[in-house]
Design a protein around this motif. Structure first.
Motif, PDB file in Angstrom:
ATOM      1  N   UNK A 301     -16.502  -2.303 -23.974  1.00  9.56           N
ATOM      2  CA  UNK A 301     -15.901  -2.678 -22.696  1.00  9.56           C
ATOM      3  C   UNK A 301     -14.555  -3.344 -22.800  1.00  9.56           C
ATOM      4  N   UNK A 302     -13.920  -3.302 -23.980  1.00 11.82           N
ATOM      5  CA  UNK A 302     -12.620  -3.953 -24.156  1.00 11.82           C
ATOM      6  C   UNK A 302     -11.479  -3.142 -23.562  1.00 11.82           C
ATOM      7  N   UNK A 303     -11.710  -1.864 -23.316  1.00 16.87           N
ATOM      8  CA  UNK A 303     -10.678  -1.019 -22.709  1.00 16.87           C
ATOM      9  C   UNK A 303     -11.341   0.127 -21.959  1.00 16.87           C
ATOM     10  N   UNK A 304     -10.652   0.600 -20.948  1.00 18.63           N
ATOM     11  CA  UNK A 304     -11.077   1.786 -20.215  1.00 18.63           C
ATOM     12  C   UNK A 304      -9.911   2.771 -20.256  1.00 18.63           C
ATOM     13  N   UNK A 305      -9.809   3.466 -21.352  1.00 12.26           N
ATOM     14  CA  UNK A 305      -8.575   4.220 -21.622  1.00 12.26           C
ATOM     15  C   UNK A 305      -8.568   5.625 -21.031  1.00 12.26           C
ATOM     16  N   UNK A 306      -7.430   6.250 -21.232  1.00 13.00           N
ATOM     17  CA  UNK A 306      -7.243   7.655 -20.874  1.00 13.00           C
ATOM     18  C   UNK A 306      -6.802   8.399 -22.125  1.00 13.00           C
ATOM     19  N   UNK A 307      -7.395   9.555 -22.365  1.00 12.97           N
ATOM     20  CA  UNK A 307      -7.039  10.387 -23.511  1.00 12.97           C
ATOM     21  C   UNK A 307      -6.374  11.666 -23.026  1.00 12.97           C
ATOM     22  N   UNK A 308      -5.247  11.995 -23.641  1.00 11.23           N
ATOM     23  CA  UNK A 308      -4.642  13.317 -23.455  1.00 11.23           C
ATOM     24  C   UNK A 308      -5.048  14.147 -24.659  1.00 11.23           C
ATOM     25  N   UNK A 309      -5.823  15.196 -24.410  1.00 10.55           N
ATOM     26  CA  UNK A 309      -6.365  16.033 -25.478  1.00 10.55           C
ATOM     27  C   UNK A 309      -5.661  17.394 -25.415  1.00 10.55           C
ATOM     28  N   UNK A 310      -4.871  17.701 -26.414  1.00  8.68           N
ATOM     29  CA  UNK A 310      -4.139  18.962 -26.447  1.00  8.68           C
ATOM     30  C   UNK A 310      -4.996  19.988 -27.172  1.00  8.68           C
ATOM     31  N   UNK A 311      -5.537  20.933 -26.408  1.00  4.38           N
ATOM     32  CA  UNK A 311      -6.537  21.858 -26.921  1.00  4.38           C
ATOM     33  C   UNK A 311      -6.004  22.832 -27.951  1.00  4.38           C
ATOM     34  N   UNK A 312      -6.931  23.414 -28.684  1.00  6.48           N
ATOM     35  CA  UNK A 312      -6.586  24.336 -29.759  1.00  6.48           C
ATOM     36  C   UNK A 312      -6.758  25.789 -29.376  1.00  6.48           C
ATOM     37  N   UNK A 313      -7.343  26.544 -30.271  1.00 11.78           N
ATOM     38  CA  UNK A 313      -7.442  27.988 -30.113  1.00 11.78           C
ATOM     39  C   UNK A 313      -8.773  28.369 -29.473  1.00 11.78           C
ATOM     40  N   UNK A 314      -8.899  29.653 -29.165  1.00 10.46           N
ATOM     41  CA  UNK A 314     -10.140  30.150 -28.593  1.00 10.46           C
ATOM     42  C   UNK A 314     -11.282  29.915 -29.577  1.00 10.46           C
ATOM     43  N   UNK A 315     -12.468  29.737 -29.076  1.00 14.94           N
ATOM     44  CA  UNK A 315     -13.609  29.374 -29.911  1.00 14.94           C
ATOM     45  C   UNK A 315     -13.645  27.872 -30.098  1.00 14.94           C
ATOM     46  N   UNK A 316     -12.623  27.350 -30.706  1.00 15.06           N
ATOM     47  CA  UNK A 316     -12.515  25.909 -30.932  1.00 15.06           C
ATOM     48  C   UNK A 316     -12.482  25.140 -29.615  1.00 15.06           C
TER      49      UNK A 316
END
Length: 640
Positions: A301-316
């Motif tokens: 509970x020390x942070x309520x962050x936001x993640x930017x997730x840059x996706x990879x290839x198909x399947x993955x």
């Protein structure tokens, strides 16, 4: 030579010979790569002392280009940016402004950003990049030729495309100044336009996603994924410890499985023994430990962050979505970014709409197609229900902050952590530049192995969280409420601050002088001067977000917008004549004031007693959007 085959003897593709039907491109590429591994360390001091500043850095000896020492080299540098279509001054509608770039990259004064490795940049500037670039160029052609032969079945059209691409390829690679990613982007653009194939490799990529989705629903996966093997429970283990272990165990298993290419490349996944071995092997690296500690703070509970997730290839990407749902369950806001256009097996925005598997997996997500979403719009999405946001990065390149969309840049700025699942962009992340956010690059190694790189944010990077901006706005609201309780009138003064390029200092002086004049002239009136509440490091996004909270609080009795007479009076008070760049200017010249006028009109409908003073509303309509991260309208900047 069989139909459709481009004759390398008639090409400038390094004129490699063909013997006994064998294509020597691959062999030549191998030789060049081996040669590159034996190259000598870069010594720029011997060619131009002071041209490149050298500092000790574990990633590279080459750190920073110093302008003003050699006009010929400076001209070549300019040529490098213009030839690669990366100069903002030349391509302002395509390349990120300096302010937008600073959302992603932390730059010191006069520092130049380039989207490549330090070694490659130095080699290009020194005009000795033949070996490095030739190898990369051959790799591009190899991929492109294979693509054309796989997806274009008509012999005539196939040969036409290969011939055209050869011509363009030879032209682009001739001067050894083009970055590989830029050339590949242009050639892929030609290919997709001429071939008229909406989604090249779509069938293959959809099949790969379908295989992974089926695998994640299989009984074998469910049994192995939910196995308690690896949990460490002792007498002192708390429920919080167990909760953290469960999330980390699931995350580790999905990451390791996401590197198992046979899962999506073959009709049958690996056997259960192989899967069990892969899923339960440890990740004993400092980078993994950093991720564990980061998630520990989230769960605590020390942070309520936001993640930017840059996706990879198909399947993955299907594994990525499973990972992101784990993050969302523990309260992390998640933004998934994909490619804007076709880039081989990388997932693009159109795939999310056309691929049945991805469409089903993202049925509850918010897909944001607007490439120029505002900060307030993005924050409204993030503040809503914990839903997955999906955006495009605006490019068809592995990693190039100079070309990302406004939406992506703003998502990067709002994120607490950025995760890249893109092998091709690793060298552009692992150069000497530091970024405004912590970056973790997670790419597959051999089957069942992942390679993790941690790039901590620059220590001087300034970040104003939404909570900080709201708190600052609330402090102002509380202050004026106390003043109103004492019978005082609240006036808000909207004025030009940064709308005239190069006049920021003068604008602040005019604002402060006139506000002091008003304070000396009006009794029991509290005048809010935005310039007095500016915090170093704030950009236009932060300022507009903070002030809108205050402006919509309903505490403003008089909203005054700067007029021509106000500016004339200010210069009179300073004992100066009005200079040409300020003649005839008023609040209508400011994009920020235009936004504020729209808010003021809306608020007057709620509070009819609020007075509006200044230029009429109609004159504000020429300014609709302030420049990204800047305090002036980019259209006006370009017309000066």
């Amino acid at each position: 030579m069989r139909p459709g085959r481009v004759d390398p003897a008639k090409s400038v593709l390094f004129s490699l010979p063909r013997r006994k039907g064998r294509d020597f491109f691959a062999g030549a590429q191998y030789i060049l790569v081996r040669f590159m591994t034996l190259r000598c360390p870069v010594d720029t001091a011997s060619t131009c002392p002071g041209f490149l500043e050298n500092r000790k850095n574990p990633m590279s000896e080459i750190i920073r280009y110093v302008k003003g020492l050699d006009p010929d080299r400076d001209a070549w540098l300019t040529n490098f940016f213009t030839e690669n279509h990366l100069a903002y001054e030349t391509f302002p509608d395509v390349v990120a402004s300096p302010e937008q770039l600073k959302f992603i990259v932390h730059l010191e004064d006069e520092q130049i950003y380039y989207p490549c490795s330090d070694e490659l940049f130095a080699a290009i500037i020194e005009k000795r990049a033949d070996t490095v670039l030739t190898s990369a160029y051959i790799g591009i052609w190899t991929r492109l030729e294979k693509l054309v032969r796989e997806v274009v079945t008509d012999p005539y059209k196939q040969r036409y495309l290969l011939s055209l691409l050869t011509i363009k390829y030879n032209h682009e690679t001739m001067h050894k100044v083009q970055l590989p990613g830029r050339i590949e982007k242009r050639l892929l653009g030609i290919f997709t336009t001429i071939s008229e194939i909406d989604r090249p490799l779509a069938v293959e990529r959809e099949q790969e996603n379908k295989r992974v989705a089926a695998f994640l629903k299989s009984e074998t996966f469910e049994q192995l994924f939910n196995s308690p093997e690896g949990l460490e429970i002792g007498d002192t283990t708390t429920l919080t410890d167990i909760d953290l272990q469960l999330h980390l165990l699931r995350l580790r298993r999905l990451l390791l499985l996401s590197s198992m290419r046979p899962i999506w490349r073959q009709d049958q996944p690996p056997d259960s023994d192989t899967l069990r071995r892969v899923m339960n092997q440890p990740l004993d690296t400092p980078e993994w430990q950093w991720i564990c500690n980061w998630l520990r703070d989230v769960i605590a509970g020390k942070r309520r962050p936001c993640i930017l997730w840059v996706g990879g290839r198909s399947g993955e990407i299907v594994f990525d979505l499973a990972i992101l749902h784990i993050f969302m369950k523990i309260g992390i806001k998640v933004i998934l970014a994909v490619k804007q256009d076709f880039y081989y097996h990388r997932v693009s925005f159109i795939d999310l709409l056309e691929d049945p598997t991805l469409d089903e997996l993202l049925e509850d997500a918010d897909l944001i197609g607007d490439p120029k979403i505002s900060k307030n719009q993005l924050l409204r999405y993030l503040d809503s229900d914990n839903r997955l946001l999906v955006i495009s990065d605006g490019t068809r390149e592995p990693f190039n902050p100079l070309l990302t969309s406004v939406t992506y840049a703003r998502a990067f700025k709002e994120a607490d952590l950025v995760v890249y699942r893109n092998p091709g962009g690793r060298e552009n992340i692992n150069n000497h530049f530091q970024f405004t956010r912590d970056i973790v690059s997670i790419i597959p190694g051999d089957d069942g192995e992942v390679d993790i790189l941690l790039k901590p944010h620059h220590p001087k990077a300034v970040r104003f969280s939404r909570a900080q901006l709201r708190r600052k706005a609330q402090e102002l609201i509380s202050m004026v409420e106390r003043e109103k309780a004492q019978g005082k009138t609240i006036m808000f003064y909207s004025a030009i601050v940064g709308s005239i390029p190069g006049q920021l200092k003068t604008a602040k002086e005019i604002l402060n002088v006139f506000v002091e004049y008003l304070r000396s002239s009006l009794n029991d009136v509290v005048i809010i001067n935005p310039g007095e509440h500016f915090v170093e490091g704030m950009d236009a996004d932060d300022i507009m977000y903070m002030w809108e909270i205050f402006q919509r609080s309903g505490n403003i009795d008089i909203w005054r917008f700067q007029s021509v007479d106000d500016i004339v009076k200010s210069f009179e008070l300073m004992g100066k004549k009005v200079p040409p760049e300020w003649t005839g200017k008023d609040a209508t010249y400011s994009t920020g004031c235009t936004k504020e006028m729209e808010i003021a009109v809306q608020m007057q409908k709620q509070y009819p007693e609020m007075q509006l003073i200044g230029p009429p509303y109609e004159k504000f309509q020429r300014r609709k959007e302030y420049g990204v991260g800047k305090l002036y309208d980019r259209t006006l900047a370009g017309s000066e």
